[in-house]
Design a protein around this motif. Structure first.
Motif, mmCIF file in Angstrom:
data_model
loop_
_atom_site.group_PDB
_atom_site.id
_atom_site.type_symbol
_atom_site.label_atom_id
_atom_site.label_comp_id
_atom_site.label_asym_id
_atom_site.label_seq_id
_atom_site.Cartn_x
_atom_site.Cartn_y
_atom_site.Cartn_z
ATOM 1 N N VAL A 66 5.957 1.654 -7.296
ATOM 2 C CA VAL A 66 4.855 2.574 -6.989
ATOM 3 C C VAL A 66 3.576 1.803 -6.670
ATOM 4 O O VAL A 66 2.851 2.136 -5.734
ATOM 5 N N ALA A 67 3.296 0.754 -7.448
ATOM 6 C CA ALA A 67 2.097 -0.056 -7.189
ATOM 7 C C ALA A 67 2.161 -0.688 -5.807
ATOM 8 O O ALA A 67 1.170 -0.686 -5.061
ATOM 9 N N LEU A 68 3.321 -1.211 -5.459
ATOM 10 C CA LEU A 68 3.478 -1.831 -4.137
ATOM 11 C C LEU A 68 3.389 -0.791 -3.032
ATOM 12 O O LEU A 68 2.704 -0.988 -2.017
ATOM 13 N N GLY A 69 4.072 0.341 -3.221
ATOM 14 C CA GLY A 69 4.127 1.365 -2.181
ATOM 15 C C GLY A 69 2.806 2.041 -1.908
ATOM 16 O O GLY A 69 2.521 2.436 -0.771
ATOM 17 N N LEU A 70 1.961 2.185 -2.931
ATOM 18 C CA LEU A 70 0.678 2.872 -2.766
ATOM 19 C C LEU A 70 -0.474 1.923 -2.437
ATOM 20 O O LEU A 70 -1.575 2.375 -2.141
ATOM 21 N N SER A 71 -0.234 0.610 -2.500
ATOM 22 C CA SER A 71 -1.296 -0.338 -2.152
ATOM 23 C C SER A 71 -1.506 -0.319 -0.646
ATOM 24 O O SER A 71 -0.579 -0.084 0.133
ATOM 25 N N LYS A 72 -2.724 -0.596 -0.223
ATOM 26 C CA LYS A 72 -3.084 -0.406 1.182
ATOM 27 C C LYS A 72 -2.405 -1.384 2.127
ATOM 28 O O LYS A 72 -2.195 -1.067 3.297
ATOM 29 N N ASP A 73 -2.063 -2.582 1.648
ATOM 30 C CA ASP A 73 -1.415 -3.537 2.548
ATOM 31 C C ASP A 73 -0.108 -4.099 1.985
ATOM 32 O O ASP A 73 0.366 -5.149 2.406
ATOM 33 N N LYS A 74 0.474 -3.401 1.002
ATOM 34 C CA LYS A 74 1.788 -3.748 0.451
ATOM 35 C C LYS A 74 1.860 -5.205 -0.004
ATOM 36 O O LYS A 74 2.808 -5.927 0.281
ATOM 37 N N ASP A 75 0.833 -5.644 -0.726
ATOM 38 C CA ASP A 75 0.764 -7.031 -1.161
ATOM 39 C C ASP A 75 1.444 -7.208 -2.515
ATOM 40 O O ASP A 75 1.421 -6.316 -3.360
ATOM 41 N N GLY A 76 2.015 -8.402 -2.722
ATOM 42 C CA GLY A 76 2.695 -8.679 -3.979
ATOM 43 C C GLY A 76 1.775 -8.633 -5.188
ATOM 44 O O GLY A 76 2.233 -8.377 -6.314
ATOM 45 N N ALA A 77 0.468 -8.880 -4.968
ATOM 46 C CA ALA A 77 -0.478 -8.815 -6.080
ATOM 47 C C ALA A 77 -0.546 -7.417 -6.672
ATOM 48 O O ALA A 77 -0.791 -7.248 -7.878
ATOM 49 N N ALA A 78 -0.324 -6.407 -5.843
ATOM 50 C CA ALA A 78 -0.314 -5.030 -6.341
ATOM 51 C C ALA A 78 0.883 -4.810 -7.257
ATOM 52 O O ALA A 78 0.768 -4.178 -8.317
ATOM 53 N N ALA A 79 2.056 -5.329 -6.857
ATOM 54 C CA ALA A 79 3.254 -5.193 -7.689
ATOM 55 C C ALA A 79 3.072 -5.923 -9.018
ATOM 56 O O ALA A 79 3.458 -5.417 -10.081
ATOM 57 N N LEU A 80 2.472 -7.126 -8.972
ATOM 58 C CA LEU A 80 2.206 -7.869 -10.203
ATOM 59 C C LEU A 80 1.278 -7.070 -11.114
ATOM 60 O O LEU A 80 1.483 -7.006 -12.331
ATOM 61 N N SER A 81 0.286 -6.432 -10.543
ATOM 62 C CA SER A 81 -0.640 -5.609 -11.326
ATOM 63 C C SER A 81 0.075 -4.410 -11.936
ATOM 64 O O SER A 81 -0.239 -3.986 -13.050
#
Length: 484
Positions: A66-81
């Motif tokens: 969900v973090a990756l999918g909803l982040s604006k540029d699909k960055d791995g940092a979002a998934a880590l967060s």
């Protein structure tokens, strides 16, 4: 709000797509254990444990996806967060931690905290992480703290927010959890009627993409039902566990392909060849994998009556299977592959009867769809007036060969209005989810020339294009065009 919920539903499909791996491991492991030479087999135990490692951590996978999918540029940092968010709240509100914070014995802790690692918390963690990423990923700190600027700042801020949220959930989570359990118990107490209602609304919500949110209540451990997890783990009650999955097999494997056959037989003679190739490929995919959206989108907007009938028949199928307690489970969707893998599991109860039910439903679908199409002259694919509808004959060479995905992506991108009109490009399992500045600049006829099964204009700025299971490759090519 609707657009955000659709994006959330699409984001859920990323972690759900991991489930087939668990299905293979659990299914083969259970299959080996069925034989005398497989009893107490190390190989069987090894494969089941590997499958459980996925099923048992769906909450964490949901947080990442969900973090990756909803982040604006699909960055791995979002998934880590997302992972950070999930770990913070689940550790702070673990049974041991709550006991220490409350100065009580572990046995006296509210049972709600014993299931804090569920998918609901995973979704919440992913949402929070994505919001933090979209807000802070480009923030620049003073020189002394420059190392923590931008994307490195996101997990830190996310952890802080989740600590605050954990303090709130310390008080409200028992009420939230009990509310979800009450809702799930209410549905489960409706017995086969509840299963039927779920099946009906599951299909009816497909155009909005919100059926994924509904699925999470029944399939995962959000309201205490956890139908998929319990089925594959062999927990629950035989004949009951799996009731929110079983009735889909007759629909996905037989009903929807039969509907495709009816649309082919009622198409104009001049268009039968191209409609036949489209429906054959989509029907085979539905039977084998349970992915039915390419066929459903082919008629849900041009013939809404058929879609309502389809939703009603889906509800009826789930109600019948639940009434007779025929159960089978899937990890991804109700196709032949999942049926085969789930057949030997402990929770399977007379799953072969679903095949007989499927044949009957296939006949019902074909007769009903063909009758309604002809009776009301419904404009299903291949029945449009000459010059309208699906047409791939104008650009035959452009979409052939190994570069087909790139050529299709180029055509769709230009038909959307190109760089001047395209705002965002995303995709789910079978659909491109596109945001544009001006819907009036979108050339739908040109998009249809690529041979896509359907188009859905969601709002003044959002449009979906049904491509099929290869949609990711088309989306990737479109993103390459947009970046160049």
């Amino acid at each position: 709000m609707m657009n955000y919920l659709q994006r959330l539903g699409r984001s859920l499909m990323l972690p759900v797509a991991v489930l087939p791996a668990a299905a293979v491991l659990l299914g083969v492991g259970a299959w080996i254990g069925q034989f005398s030479w497989g009893e107490d087999s190390v190989v069987s135990a090894f494969m089941i444990a590997a499958g459980d490692s996925i099923i048992g951590n769906m909450g964490m996978l949901f947080a990442l996806g969900v973090a990756l999918g909803l982040s604006k540029d699909k960055d791995g940092a979002a998934a880590l967060s997302g992972l950070v968010a999930f770990l913070v709240i689940t550790e702070v509100l673990s049974v041991e931690s709550v006991a220490e914070l409350s100065q009580i014995a572990v046995d006296d802790v509210n049972p709600a905290f014993g299931v804090i690692t569920n998918q609901f918390i995973g979704i919440l963690s992913g949402v929070v992480a994505s919001i933090m990423y979209n807000r802070f990923s480009h923030v620049q700190l003073p020189a002394a703290l420059a190392f923590f600027s931008g994307k490195r700042l996101v997990p830190i801020v996310t952890a802080a927010v989740m600590m605050a949220l954990s303090a709130v959930f310390f008080y409200i989570w028992p009420y939230v959890y009990n509310g979800l359990v009450t809702f799930g118990m209410w549905i489960s107490q409706l017995d086969f009627i509840g299963a039927g209602l779920y099946g009906f609304f599951n299909r009816l919500l497909i155009p909005t993409g919100l059926h994924h949110a509904l699925n999470s209540v029944f399939w995962f451990d959000v309201a205490g039902i956890n139908d998929i997890g319990n089925y594959w783990d062999g927990e629950g009650e035989v004949g009951i566990t799996g009731r929110y999955q079983a009735g889909f097999f007759p629909i996905m494997m037989f009903g929807v392909p039969a509907a495709a056959l009816a649309m082919y037989h009622t198409a104009h003679a001049s268009k039968k060849k191209q409609i036949g190739s489209l429906m054959l490929a989509a029907g085979f995919a539905a039977f084998l994998t349970g992915v039915t959206e390419p066929i459903e989108f082919a008629f849900m907007f041009v013939a809404p009556l058929l879609f309502v009938v389809h939703a009603a028949l889906t509800g009826l199928s789930l109600a019948i299977a639940a009434f007779f307690q025929w159960t089978a489970g899937f990890s991804f969707s109700a196709g032949l592959l999942d049926f085969f893998l789930g057949f030997p599991l402990e929770m399977a109860n007379q799953p072969y009867m679903l095949l007989i039910q499927g044949v009957i439903f296939g006949v019902v679908y074909y007769v009903l769809f063909r009758f309604l199409i002809v009776k009301f002259n419904l404009m299903t694919p291949g029945r449009e007036p000459e010059g309208e509808g699906l047409d791939i004959s104008e650009e035959p060479t452009e979409l052939e060969g190994s570069n087909k995905m790139a050529m299709m992506a180029s055509t769709i991108y230009q038909a959307l209005g190109g760089d001047d009109n395209v705002v965002s490009i995303d995709n789910c399992v079978t659909r491109l989810r596109l945001e544009v500045k001006d819907m009036g600049k979108v050339d739908q006829a040109k998009i249809k020339q690529t041979g896509v099964p359907g188009i859905n204009v969601v709002s003044d700025h959002n449009i979906q294009v049904v491509v099929g299971t290869q949609v990711q490759f088309v989306a990737d090519e479109m993103n390459k065009i947009r970046k160049n």
